[in-house]
Design a protein around this motif. Structure first.
Motif, PDB file in Angstrom:
ATOM      1  N   ALA A   1       0.822  -1.197   0.000  1.00 28.90           N
ATOM      2  CA  ALA A   1       0.000   0.000   0.000  1.00 28.90           C
ATOM      3  C   ALA A   1       0.863   1.257   0.000  1.00 28.90           C
ATOM      4  CB  ALA A   1      -0.931   0.006   1.207  1.00 28.90           C
ATOM      5  N   ALA A   2       2.025   1.190   0.629  1.00 31.50           N
ATOM      6  CA  ALA A   2       2.935   2.330   0.666  1.00 31.50           C
ATOM      7  C   ALA A   2       3.679   2.511  -0.644  1.00 31.50           C
ATOM      8  CB  ALA A   2       3.931   2.170   1.816  1.00 31.50           C
ATOM      9  N   GLY A   3       3.548   1.553  -1.553  1.00 29.51           N
ATOM     10  CA  GLY A   3       4.207   1.653  -2.846  1.00 29.51           C
ATOM     11  C   GLY A   3       5.622   1.114  -2.832  1.00 29.51           C
ATOM     12  N   GLY A   4       5.972   0.343  -1.830  1.00 30.49           N
ATOM     13  CA  GLY A   4       7.315  -0.202  -1.739  1.00 30.49           C
ATOM     14  C   GLY A   4       7.526  -1.354  -2.699  1.00 30.49           C
ATOM     15  N   ASP A   5       8.726  -1.484  -3.188  1.00 31.92           N
ATOM     16  CA  ASP A   5       9.098  -2.591  -4.060  1.00 31.92           C
ATOM     17  C   ASP A   5       9.828  -3.604  -3.203  1.00 31.92           C
ATOM     18  OD1 ASP A   5       9.845  -4.295  -6.023  1.00 31.92           O
ATOM     19  OD2 ASP A   5      11.097  -2.880  -7.133  1.00 31.92           O
ATOM     20  N   ALA A   6       9.235  -4.780  -3.018  1.00 36.73           N
ATOM     21  CA  ALA A   6       9.810  -5.786  -2.129  1.00 36.73           C
ATOM     22  C   ALA A   6      11.132  -6.315  -2.638  1.00 36.73           C
ATOM     23  CB  ALA A   6       8.823  -6.931  -1.932  1.00 36.73           C
ATOM     24  N   VAL A   7      11.370  -6.272  -3.948  1.00 34.73           N
ATOM     25  CA  VAL A   7      12.581  -6.841  -4.496  1.00 34.73           C
ATOM     26  C   VAL A   7      13.759  -5.905  -4.332  1.00 34.73           C
ATOM     27  CG1 VAL A   7      13.671  -7.693  -6.606  1.00 34.73           C
ATOM     28  CG2 VAL A   7      11.281  -8.209  -6.148  1.00 34.73           C
ATOM     29  N   ALA A   8      13.631  -4.670  -4.774  1.00 29.95           N
ATOM     30  CA  ALA A   8      14.769  -3.756  -4.766  1.00 29.95           C
ATOM     31  C   ALA A   8      14.738  -2.792  -3.589  1.00 29.95           C
ATOM     32  CB  ALA A   8      14.806  -2.981  -6.079  1.00 29.95           C
ATOM     33  N   GLY A   9      13.633  -2.741  -2.850  1.00 27.54           N
ATOM     34  CA  GLY A   9      13.531  -1.844  -1.713  1.00 27.54           C
ATOM     35  C   GLY A   9      13.385  -0.384  -2.123  1.00 27.54           C
ATOM     36  N   ARG A  10      12.917  -0.128  -3.321  1.00 30.82           N
ATOM     37  CA  ARG A  10      12.757   1.244  -3.798  1.00 30.82           C
ATOM     38  C   ARG A  10      11.347   1.433  -4.336  1.00 30.82           C
ATOM     39  NH1 ARG A  10      13.368   0.987  -9.424  1.00 30.82           N
ATOM     40  NH2 ARG A  10      14.284  -0.977 -10.066  1.00 30.82           N
ATOM     41  N   ARG A  11      10.968   2.672  -4.468  1.00 34.48           N
ATOM     42  CA  ARG A  11       9.630   3.000  -4.964  1.00 34.48           C
ATOM     43  C   ARG A  11       9.642   3.063  -6.488  1.00 34.48           C
ATOM     44  NH1 ARG A  11       5.535   7.083  -2.312  1.00 34.48           N
ATOM     45  NH2 ARG A  11       3.818   6.621  -3.689  1.00 34.48           N
ATOM     46  N   ILE A  12       8.625   2.508  -7.095  1.00 31.18           N
ATOM     47  CA  ILE A  12       8.508   2.510  -8.542  1.00 31.18           C
ATOM     48  C   ILE A  12       7.613   3.672  -8.950  1.00 31.18           C
ATOM     49  CG2 ILE A  12       7.678   1.229 -10.550  1.00 31.18           C
ATOM     50  CD1 ILE A  12       8.235  -1.320  -8.955  1.00 31.18           C
ATOM     51  N   THR A  13       8.105   4.520  -9.861  1.00 33.12           N
ATOM     52  CA  THR A  13       7.305   5.630 -10.354  1.00 33.12           C
ATOM     53  C   THR A  13       7.099   5.466 -11.856  1.00 33.12           C
ATOM     54  OG1 THR A  13       9.301   6.957 -10.662  1.00 33.12           O
ATOM     55  CG2 THR A  13       8.135   7.238  -8.597  1.00 33.12           C
ATOM     56  N   PRO A  14       5.892   5.689 -12.322  1.00 33.20           N
ATOM     57  CA  PRO A  14       5.655   5.534 -13.753  1.00 33.20           C
ATOM     58  C   PRO A  14       6.299   6.665 -14.548  1.00 33.20           C
ATOM     59  CG  PRO A  14       3.683   6.308 -12.651  1.00 33.20           C
ATOM     60  CD  PRO A  14       4.702   6.031 -11.585  1.00 33.20           C
ATOM     61  N   LYS A  15       6.701   6.360 -15.772  1.00 29.37           N
ATOM     62  CA  LYS A  15       7.282   7.366 -16.654  1.00 29.37           C
ATOM     63  C   LYS A  15       6.161   8.176 -17.282  1.00 29.37           C
ATOM     64  CE  LYS A  15      11.297   4.616 -17.812  1.00 29.37           C
ATOM     65  NZ  LYS A  15      12.060   3.973 -18.878  1.00 29.37           N
ATOM     66  N   PRO A  16       6.373   9.463 -17.485  1.00 34.05           N
ATOM     67  CA  PRO A  16       5.321  10.264 -18.110  1.00 34.05           C
ATOM     68  C   PRO A  16       5.145   9.869 -19.572  1.00 34.05           C
ATOM     69  CG  PRO A  16       7.306  11.569 -17.813  1.00 34.05           C
ATOM     70  CD  PRO A  16       7.544  10.245 -17.146  1.00 34.05           C
ATOM     71  N   ARG A  17       3.927   9.924 -20.040  1.00 36.33           N
ATOM     72  CA  ARG A  17       3.634   9.608 -21.439  1.00 36.33           C
ATOM     73  C   ARG A  17       3.848  10.850 -22.275  1.00 36.33           C
ATOM     74  NH1 ARG A  17      -1.535   6.128 -22.782  1.00 36.33           N
ATOM     75  NH2 ARG A  17      -0.472   6.188 -24.764  1.00 36.33           N
ATOM     76  N   THR A  18       4.661  10.709 -23.269  1.00 36.52           N
ATOM     77  CA  THR A  18       4.867  11.810 -24.200  1.00 36.52           C
ATOM     78  C   THR A  18       4.658  11.299 -25.599  1.00 36.52           C
ATOM     79  OG1 THR A  18       7.219  11.347 -24.301  1.00 36.52           O
ATOM     80  CG2 THR A  18       6.517  13.005 -22.692  1.00 36.52           C
ATOM     81  N   GLY A  19       4.308  12.167 -26.474  1.00 41.75           N
ATOM     82  CA  GLY A  19       4.143  11.751 -27.844  1.00 41.75           C
ATOM     83  C   GLY A  19       2.798  11.146 -28.110  1.00 41.75           C
ATOM     84  N   ARG A  20       2.711  10.454 -29.221  1.00 45.18           N
ATOM     85  CA  ARG A  20       1.453   9.889 -29.659  1.00 45.18           C
ATOM     86  C   ARG A  20       1.270   8.484 -29.104  1.00 45.18           C
ATOM     87  NH1 ARG A  20       1.196  10.772 -35.936  1.00 45.18           N
ATOM     88  NH2 ARG A  20      -0.967  10.258 -35.557  1.00 45.18           N
ATOM     89  N   SER A  21       0.025   8.092 -29.013  1.00 49.04           N
ATOM     90  CA  SER A  21      -0.260   6.736 -28.552  1.00 49.04           C
ATOM     91  C   SER A  21      -0.057   5.762 -29.713  1.00 49.04           C
ATOM     92  CB  SER A  21      -1.684   6.630 -28.033  1.00 49.04           C
ATOM     93  OG  SER A  21      -2.599   6.894 -29.067  1.00 49.04           O
ATOM     94  N   LEU A  22       0.100   4.507 -29.371  1.00 49.84           N
ATOM     95  CA  LEU A  22       0.287   3.475 -30.379  1.00 49.84           C
ATOM     96  C   LEU A  22      -1.052   3.078 -30.988  1.00 49.84           C
ATOM     97  CD1 LEU A  22       2.846   1.233 -28.488  1.00 49.84           C
ATOM     98  CD2 LEU A  22       3.328   2.843 -30.332  1.00 49.84           C
ATOM     99  N   PRO A  23      -1.061   2.658 -32.252  1.00 49.83           N
ATOM    100  CA  PRO A  23      -2.320   2.205 -32.859  1.00 49.83           C
ATOM    101  C   PRO A  23      -2.759   0.895 -32.235  1.00 49.83           C
ATOM    102  CG  PRO A  23      -0.491   1.835 -34.354  1.00 49.83           C
ATOM    103  CD  PRO A  23       0.049   2.597 -33.189  1.00 49.83           C
ATOM    104  N   PRO A  24      -4.041   0.568 -32.321  1.00 50.50           N
ATOM    105  CA  PRO A  24      -4.518  -0.711 -31.758  1.00 50.50           C
ATOM    106  C   PRO A  24      -3.926  -1.882 -32.510  1.00 50.50           C
ATOM    107  CG  PRO A  24      -6.277   0.404 -32.948  1.00 50.50           C
ATOM    108  CD  PRO A  24      -5.115   1.340 -32.932  1.00 50.50           C
ATOM    109  N   ARG A  25      -3.794  -2.971 -31.820  1.00 50.24           N
ATOM    110  CA  ARG A  25      -3.211  -4.175 -32.425  1.00 50.24           C
ATOM    111  C   ARG A  25      -4.213  -4.897 -33.238  1.00 50.24           C
ATOM    112  NH1 ARG A  25       0.854  -6.717 -27.987  1.00 50.24           N
ATOM    113  NH2 ARG A  25       2.150  -4.925 -27.888  1.00 50.24           N
TER     114      ARG A  25
END
Length: 111
Positions: A87-111
Protein backbone atom coordinates in the motif's frame (compact mmCIF):
# COMPACT_ATOMS: atom_id res chain seq x y z
CA UNK A 1 -13.33 -28.04 -6.11
CA UNK A 2 -12.93 -31.41 -7.73
CA UNK A 3 -15.63 -32.60 -10.14
CA UNK A 4 -16.33 -36.35 -9.82
CA UNK A 5 -19.09 -36.91 -12.38
CA UNK A 6 -17.34 -39.75 -14.21
CA UNK A 7 -16.48 -41.55 -10.98
CA UNK A 8 -20.03 -41.20 -9.64
CA UNK A 9 -21.45 -42.41 -12.97
CA UNK A 10 -19.04 -45.36 -13.15
CA UNK A 11 -20.07 -46.42 -9.64
CA UNK A 12 -23.62 -46.71 -11.02
CA UNK A 13 -22.61 -48.54 -14.23
CA UNK A 14 -22.81 -45.54 -16.58
CA UNK A 15 -19.72 -45.46 -18.79
CA UNK A 16 -20.61 -43.10 -21.63
CA UNK A 17 -21.57 -39.42 -21.73
CA UNK A 18 -24.26 -40.19 -24.31
CA UNK A 19 -25.91 -42.66 -21.91
CA UNK A 20 -25.82 -40.06 -19.13
CA UNK A 21 -27.32 -37.48 -21.50
CA UNK A 22 -30.21 -39.81 -22.33
CA UNK A 23 -30.91 -40.45 -18.64
CA UNK A 24 -30.89 -36.71 -17.94
CA UNK A 25 -33.30 -36.12 -20.83
CA UNK A 26 -35.65 -38.72 -19.33
CA UNK A 27 -35.63 -36.62 -16.14
CA UNK A 28 -36.48 -33.46 -18.11
CA UNK A 29 -33.01 -31.95 -18.48
CA UNK A 30 -32.10 -31.52 -22.15
CA UNK A 31 -28.37 -30.91 -22.49
CA UNK A 32 -26.37 -30.29 -25.65
CA UNK A 33 -23.76 -32.82 -26.69
CA UNK A 34 -21.03 -30.20 -26.29
CA UNK A 35 -22.03 -29.25 -22.76
CA UNK A 36 -22.36 -32.89 -21.72
CA UNK A 37 -18.94 -33.62 -23.19
CA UNK A 38 -17.45 -30.72 -21.22
CA UNK A 39 -19.06 -31.86 -17.98
CA UNK A 40 -18.00 -35.46 -18.61
CA UNK A 41 -14.37 -34.69 -19.37
CA UNK A 42 -13.56 -31.68 -17.21
CA UNK A 43 -14.53 -29.43 -14.34
CA UNK A 44 -17.49 -27.16 -15.09
CA UNK A 45 -17.03 -23.42 -14.70
CA UNK A 46 -20.78 -22.95 -14.26
CA UNK A 47 -23.33 -25.49 -13.07
CA UNK A 48 -26.95 -24.56 -12.50
CA UNK A 49 -28.70 -25.94 -9.39
CA UNK A 50 -31.33 -27.72 -11.50
CA UNK A 51 -28.54 -29.50 -13.42
CA UNK A 52 -26.95 -30.59 -10.16
CA UNK A 53 -30.32 -31.85 -8.92
CA UNK A 54 -30.82 -33.82 -12.14
CA UNK A 55 -27.37 -35.43 -11.87
CA UNK A 56 -28.11 -36.45 -8.27
CA UNK A 57 -31.54 -37.84 -9.24
CA UNK A 58 -30.16 -39.88 -12.17
CA UNK A 59 -27.16 -41.20 -10.25
CA UNK A 60 -28.98 -41.67 -6.93
CA UNK A 61 -26.25 -39.79 -5.10
CA UNK A 62 -25.64 -36.73 -2.98
CA UNK A 63 -23.92 -33.51 -4.05
CA UNK A 64 -20.87 -34.57 -2.01
CA UNK A 65 -20.47 -37.54 -4.37
CA UNK A 66 -20.19 -35.17 -7.34
CA UNK A 67 -18.16 -32.33 -5.83
CA UNK A 68 -15.21 -32.62 -3.45
CA UNK A 69 -13.78 -29.57 -1.69
CA UNK A 70 -10.03 -28.99 -2.00
CA UNK A 71 -9.22 -26.29 0.59
CA UNK A 72 -5.48 -26.92 0.27
CA UNK A 73 -5.54 -25.38 -3.22
CA UNK A 74 -6.63 -21.96 -1.88
CA UNK A 75 -3.69 -19.55 -1.47
CA UNK A 76 -2.63 -18.65 2.06
CA UNK A 77 -3.69 -15.22 3.34
CA UNK A 78 -1.30 -12.32 2.76
CA UNK A 79 0.48 -11.12 5.88
CA UNK A 80 -0.56 -7.68 7.19
CA UNK A 81 3.06 -6.48 6.96
CA UNK A 82 3.18 -7.30 3.25
CA UNK A 83 -0.09 -5.45 2.66
CA UNK A 84 1.15 -2.24 4.30
CA UNK A 85 4.36 -2.34 2.27
CA UNK A 86 2.41 -2.78 -0.98
CA UNK A 87 0.00 0.00 0.00
CA UNK A 88 2.94 2.33 0.67
CA UNK A 89 4.21 1.65 -2.85
CA UNK A 90 7.31 -0.20 -1.74
CA UNK A 91 9.10 -2.59 -4.06
CA UNK A 92 9.81 -5.79 -2.13
CA UNK A 93 12.58 -6.84 -4.50
CA UNK A 94 14.77 -3.76 -4.77
CA UNK A 95 13.53 -1.84 -1.71
CA UNK A 96 12.76 1.24 -3.80
CA UNK A 97 9.63 3.00 -4.96
CA UNK A 98 8.51 2.51 -8.54
CA UNK A 99 7.31 5.63 -10.35
CA UNK A 100 5.66 5.53 -13.75
CA UNK A 101 7.28 7.37 -16.65
CA UNK A 102 5.32 10.26 -18.11
CA UNK A 103 3.63 9.61 -21.44
CA UNK A 104 4.87 11.81 -24.20
CA UNK A 105 4.14 11.75 -27.84
CA UNK A 106 1.45 9.89 -29.66
CA UNK A 107 -0.26 6.74 -28.55
CA UNK A 108 0.29 3.48 -30.38
CA UNK A 109 -2.32 2.20 -32.86
CA UNK A 110 -4.52 -0.71 -31.76
CA UNK A 111 -3.21 -4.18 -32.42
Amino acid sequence: MKWNLRLAAANRGIWKASEMRRLLAARGLEMSTGKMSGLWSGTPSVLRPEELDAFCAVLGCEIADLVTAEPETVPAPVEAEDMTQKAAGGDAVAGRRITPKPRTGRSLPPR
